[in-house]
Scaffold this active site. Structure first.
Site, mmCIF file in Angstrom:
data_model
loop_
_atom_site.group_PDB
_atom_site.id
_atom_site.type_symbol
_atom_site.label_atom_id
_atom_site.label_comp_id
_atom_site.label_asym_id
_atom_site.label_seq_id
_atom_site.Cartn_x
_atom_site.Cartn_y
_atom_site.Cartn_z
ATOM 1 N N ASP A 134 -63.279 5.994 -0.393
ATOM 2 C CA ASP A 134 -63.766 5.371 0.833
ATOM 3 C C ASP A 134 -64.685 4.209 0.470
ATOM 4 O O ASP A 134 -65.671 4.391 -0.246
ATOM 5 C CB ASP A 134 -64.525 6.403 1.674
ATOM 6 C CG ASP A 134 -64.716 5.936 3.111
ATOM 7 O OD1 ASP A 134 -63.919 5.120 3.576
ATOM 8 O OD2 ASP A 134 -65.670 6.395 3.750
ATOM 9 N N HIS A 141 -71.331 -2.995 10.047
ATOM 10 C CA HIS A 141 -71.726 -1.584 9.996
ATOM 11 C C HIS A 141 -72.798 -1.378 8.931
ATOM 12 O O HIS A 141 -73.804 -0.693 9.165
ATOM 13 C CB HIS A 141 -70.509 -0.709 9.692
ATOM 14 C CG HIS A 141 -70.830 0.731 9.470
ATOM 15 N ND1 HIS A 141 -71.202 1.575 10.483
ATOM 16 C CD2 HIS A 141 -70.851 1.486 8.327
ATOM 17 C CE1 HIS A 141 -71.428 2.788 9.997
ATOM 18 N NE2 HIS A 141 -71.222 2.754 8.681
ATOM 19 N N ARG A 150 -83.906 0.681 6.573
ATOM 20 C CA ARG A 150 -84.655 -0.370 5.878
ATOM 21 C C ARG A 150 -84.699 -1.611 6.767
ATOM 22 O O ARG A 150 -83.970 -2.584 6.522
ATOM 23 C CB ARG A 150 -83.975 -0.715 4.541
ATOM 24 C CG ARG A 150 -83.880 0.431 3.546
ATOM 25 C CD ARG A 150 -83.130 0.008 2.280
ATOM 26 N NE ARG A 150 -81.779 -0.469 2.572
ATOM 27 C CZ ARG A 150 -80.717 0.308 2.728
ATOM 28 N NH1 ARG A 150 -80.843 1.626 2.621
ATOM 29 N NH2 ARG A 150 -79.541 -0.212 2.999
ATOM 30 N N GLU A 206 -66.044 7.575 12.378
ATOM 31 C CA GLU A 206 -66.132 6.246 11.789
ATOM 32 C C GLU A 206 -64.772 5.571 11.898
ATOM 33 O O GLU A 206 -63.758 6.115 11.426
ATOM 34 C CB GLU A 206 -66.593 6.297 10.329
ATOM 35 C CG GLU A 206 -68.054 6.698 10.193
ATOM 36 C CD GLU A 206 -68.623 6.465 8.803
ATOM 37 O OE1 GLU A 206 -69.860 6.407 8.689
ATOM 38 O OE2 GLU A 206 -67.827 6.336 7.848
ATOM 39 N N GLU A 208 -62.039 3.273 10.865
ATOM 40 C CA GLU A 208 -61.614 2.649 9.614
ATOM 41 C C GLU A 208 -60.106 2.410 9.599
ATOM 42 O O GLU A 208 -59.366 2.989 10.383
ATOM 43 C CB GLU A 208 -61.964 3.541 8.413
ATOM 44 C CG GLU A 208 -63.441 3.926 8.321
ATOM 45 C CD GLU A 208 -63.801 4.541 6.972
ATOM 46 O OE1 GLU A 208 -63.060 4.277 5.984
ATOM 47 O OE2 GLU A 208 -64.810 5.261 6.897
ATOM 48 N N ASP A 240 -63.108 8.689 9.524
ATOM 49 C CA ASP A 240 -63.925 9.351 8.510
ATOM 50 C C ASP A 240 -65.044 10.114 9.215
ATOM 51 O O ASP A 240 -66.170 9.640 9.318
ATOM 52 C CB ASP A 240 -64.486 8.301 7.544
ATOM 53 C CG ASP A 240 -65.288 8.912 6.416
ATOM 54 O OD1 ASP A 240 -64.965 10.044 6.019
ATOM 55 O OD2 ASP A 240 -66.230 8.254 5.934
ATOM 56 N N ARG A 244 -74.023 13.283 10.275
ATOM 57 C CA ARG A 244 -75.120 12.385 9.904
ATOM 58 C C ARG A 244 -76.363 13.138 9.415
ATOM 59 O O ARG A 244 -77.068 12.652 8.531
ATOM 60 C CB ARG A 244 -75.487 11.510 11.111
ATOM 61 C CG ARG A 244 -74.352 10.657 11.646
ATOM 62 C CD ARG A 244 -73.847 9.684 10.619
ATOM 63 N NE ARG A 244 -72.856 8.766 11.197
ATOM 64 C CZ ARG A 244 -72.171 7.874 10.504
ATOM 65 N NH1 ARG A 244 -72.351 7.779 9.189
ATOM 66 N NH2 ARG A 244 -71.296 7.075 11.099
ATOM 67 N N GLN A 247 -75.720 14.338 5.947
ATOM 68 C CA GLN A 247 -75.705 13.184 5.061
ATOM 69 C C GLN A 247 -77.121 12.705 4.720
ATOM 70 O O GLN A 247 -77.411 12.353 3.575
ATOM 71 C CB GLN A 247 -74.908 12.043 5.707
ATOM 72 C CG GLN A 247 -74.698 10.836 4.816
ATOM 73 C CD GLN A 247 -73.797 9.793 5.465
ATOM 74 O OE1 GLN A 247 -73.284 9.999 6.566
ATOM 75 N NE2 GLN A 247 -73.591 8.685 4.789
ATOM 76 N N TYR A 251 -77.592 12.730 0.630
ATOM 77 C CA TYR A 251 -76.963 11.559 0.018
ATOM 78 C C TYR A 251 -77.752 10.949 -1.135
ATOM 79 O O TYR A 251 -77.185 10.209 -1.951
ATOM 80 C CB TYR A 251 -76.664 10.488 1.072
ATOM 81 C CG TYR A 251 -77.810 9.560 1.403
ATOM 82 C CD1 TYR A 251 -77.860 8.275 0.861
ATOM 83 C CD2 TYR A 251 -78.831 9.955 2.266
ATOM 84 C CE1 TYR A 251 -78.902 7.413 1.168
ATOM 85 C CE2 TYR A 251 -79.879 9.100 2.571
ATOM 86 C CZ TYR A 251 -79.903 7.828 2.028
ATOM 87 O OH TYR A 251 -80.925 6.984 2.335
ATOM 88 N N LYS A 260 -69.056 14.465 4.568
ATOM 89 C CA LYS A 260 -67.800 13.733 4.761
ATOM 90 C C LYS A 260 -66.567 14.566 4.418
ATOM 91 O O LYS A 260 -65.494 14.341 4.979
ATOM 92 C CB LYS A 260 -67.789 12.486 3.863
ATOM 93 C CG LYS A 260 -68.935 11.517 4.085
ATOM 94 C CD LYS A 260 -68.672 10.601 5.253
ATOM 95 C CE LYS A 260 -69.670 9.453 5.263
ATOM 96 N NZ LYS A 260 -69.355 8.470 6.324
ATOM 97 N N THR A 264 -61.009 14.294 7.289
ATOM 98 C CA THR A 264 -60.711 12.883 7.494
ATOM 99 C C THR A 264 -59.362 12.825 8.190
ATOM 100 O O THR A 264 -58.385 13.370 7.672
ATOM 101 C CB THR A 264 -60.647 12.116 6.156
ATOM 102 O OG1 THR A 264 -61.893 12.243 5.475
ATOM 103 C CG2 THR A 264 -60.343 10.650 6.381
ATOM 104 N N THR A 367 -66.377 1.745 7.777
ATOM 105 C CA THR A 367 -66.434 1.520 9.226
ATOM 106 C C THR A 367 -66.389 0.032 9.551
ATOM 107 O O THR A 367 -67.169 -0.753 9.019
ATOM 108 C CB THR A 367 -67.718 2.143 9.797
ATOM 109 O OG1 THR A 367 -67.793 3.497 9.370
ATOM 110 C CG2 THR A 367 -67.715 2.089 11.314
ATOM 111 N N GLU A 381 -74.415 3.838 15.312
ATOM 112 C CA GLU A 381 -74.796 2.472 15.673
ATOM 113 C C GLU A 381 -74.990 2.330 17.183
ATOM 114 O O GLU A 381 -75.955 1.714 17.638
ATOM 115 C CB GLU A 381 -73.718 1.494 15.203
ATOM 116 C CG GLU A 381 -73.538 1.434 13.704
ATOM 117 C CD GLU A 381 -72.240 0.759 13.324
ATOM 118 O OE1 GLU A 381 -72.222 -0.478 13.226
ATOM 119 O OE2 GLU A 381 -71.226 1.474 13.151
#
Length: 433
Positions: A134, A141, A150, A206, A208, A240, A244, A247, A251, A260, A264, A367, A381
């Site tokens: 992936d 995204h 951030r 997601e 994709e 996907d 969240r 994750q 992660y 994940k 899928t 995404t 988002e």
């Protein structure tokens, strides 16, 4: 191998079909009661049974060899043959299925033996997927998600130099309409110092595209950027599914894992590069100040025609909407032109260290969100990380998915003077843990 909108098929349902006109001819693997798994071609509301078509003498020469490989219970053998075999089969199918075919008098009486109503067939994952990777090439995204964590530096320094990707789990890739269970796992609640175990509370989709690998490469030998297109067998839609909250806890430092790998979803039909040829576009110019790709990722022909113009749509269908007789509600409309890296760049980068790609491997693009509201390819988002509820026409609202929700992806290519083609749907309904 015309893709002009003027060409019509003697398979009546193909003419004006929103996804599968004569100009598309995607491949897939299907079965029906009394009929084992086998390769077929979508034409309107029907599936052309390649095995049955071979038995009654539809194909000759190179097209026959290609059809024989594509008629099996997986498309890996067909993918391995490469572009010349795909082109030979496509050319013969365009000739045979055209309403002006010189062989029409011979073909029409055979229709019942080689065509099956799609509604009566079950679709299967088109190939044995050895590996799944992936990517993260949707820059909008990446920016939107980066801003959540951030705000002052949403993109990490490597993003504009490297097509970012990670290796996923091939065993849980499932065909459209397969139900998906909400995953269990560890999450760290806000303000907590130790994690808890239980069902994900922030389940997302997601949007994709999936990329099917054709001929592979030997271990230790990279695929050159100028040759990468020859290693791409076709495309599909890909959801996907993402937990969240799982994750966010797992992660760092190695990336997604259980968040994940639980599921899928992919659409059933492989739309070939040849069918998509009219919808090729130049790769969008990079913003001023962005670095030029390193030489192994830069090819003039790929920059001039390596992007695709495919409209992507996300819809949500909740149990309450179904009870109220409402239609699925569109959440987003995006486009593959929102990819910062081309598919050829993904393939070239994946193999540059000598990694062996094989026929039937699957790549996800990441995404594909657009830059504006209404174009976001995930609820993360849309809801600004869960802060804002999304109103639905049923009177409900969502921040993340609830049990019973059905997510639907659609994709379409349109260009004046050419028949529009689609990918079919990628559907998945969410069940409780």
């Amino acid at each position: 191998m015309s893709t002009s909108s003027n060409h019509r098929s003697w398979v009546a349902s193909a003419n004006g079909h929103p996804d599968f006109p004569l100009q598309n001819l995607p491949l897939g693997v299907f079965s029906r009661p009394g009929l084992s798994k086998r390769g077929g071609v979508a034409i309107g509301d029907m599936i052309l049974d390649l095995r049955a078509a071979l038995e009654v003498g539809f194909f000759n020469g190179a097209a026959r060899d290609a059809a024989e490989a594509a008629s099996r219970d997986q498309l890996n053998d067909f993918f391995a043959l490469g572009a010349s075999a795909r082109q030979a089969l496509r050319s013969e199918l365009l000739h045979l299925l055209d309403e002006s075919s010189p062989q029409l008098a011979r073909l029409r009486p055979l229709a019942d033996s080689v065509l099956h109503p799609m509604a009566e067939c079950e679709m299967h994952v088109p190939a044995r997927i050895g590996d799944y990777t992936d990517f993260y090439v949707g820059i909008h995204h990446a920016m939107n998600v980066g801003k959540l964590f951030r705000p002052d530096n949403p993109l990490l320094p490597n993003y504009k130099y490297v097509p970012i990707g990670y290796h996923g789990r091939a065993s849980t890739i499932c065909i459209s309409e397969t139900a998906v269970k909400r995953p269990n796992g560890q999450t760290l609640a806000p303000g907590a110092t130790v994690p808890e175990f239980g069902p994900s509370k922030r389940l997302d989709y997601e949007l994709e595209m999936g990329v099917w690998i054709g001929p592979g490469n030997a271990m230790g030998e990279a695929i050159a950027i100028g040759d990468a297109a020859q290693h791409i067998a076709g495309f599909c839609l890909l959801n996907d599914w993402s937990a969240r909250d799982l994750q966010a806890w797992e992660y760092q430092p190695l990336g997604p894992f259980l968040s994940k790998s639980f599921a899928t979803s992919i659409s059933a039909w492989v739309v070939t590069a040849e069918a998509l040829a009219p919808f090729r576009r130049a790769q969008p110019a990079r913003p001023e100040g962005d670095p030029q790709p390193l030489p192994y990722l830069l090819d003039a022909a790929d920059q001039q025609g390596g992007a695709l113009d495919i409209e992507l749509e996300v819809l949500l269908f909740t149990p309450q909407m179904k009870e109220q007789g409402l239609a699925p509600h569109r959440l987003a409309l995006s486009n593959t032109q929102n990819m910062y890296w081309t598919v050829a760049q993904m393939v070239a980068h994946h193999s540059v260290n000598g990694c062996k790609l094989q026929p039937g491997d699957l790549l996800g693009t990441g995404t594909l969100s657009g830059p504006h509201a209404g174009q976001f390819g995930s609820l993360l988002e849309m809801s600004d990380g869960g802060k804002n509820a999304i109103a639905l026409p049923s009177g409900e609202s969502r921040r993340f998915l609830e049990n019973g929700d059905e997510v639907i992806f659609r994709a379409r290519c349109q260009r004046e003077g050419f028949a529009s083609i689609g990918f079919g749907e990628c559907r998945g309904i969410l069940l409780g843990a």
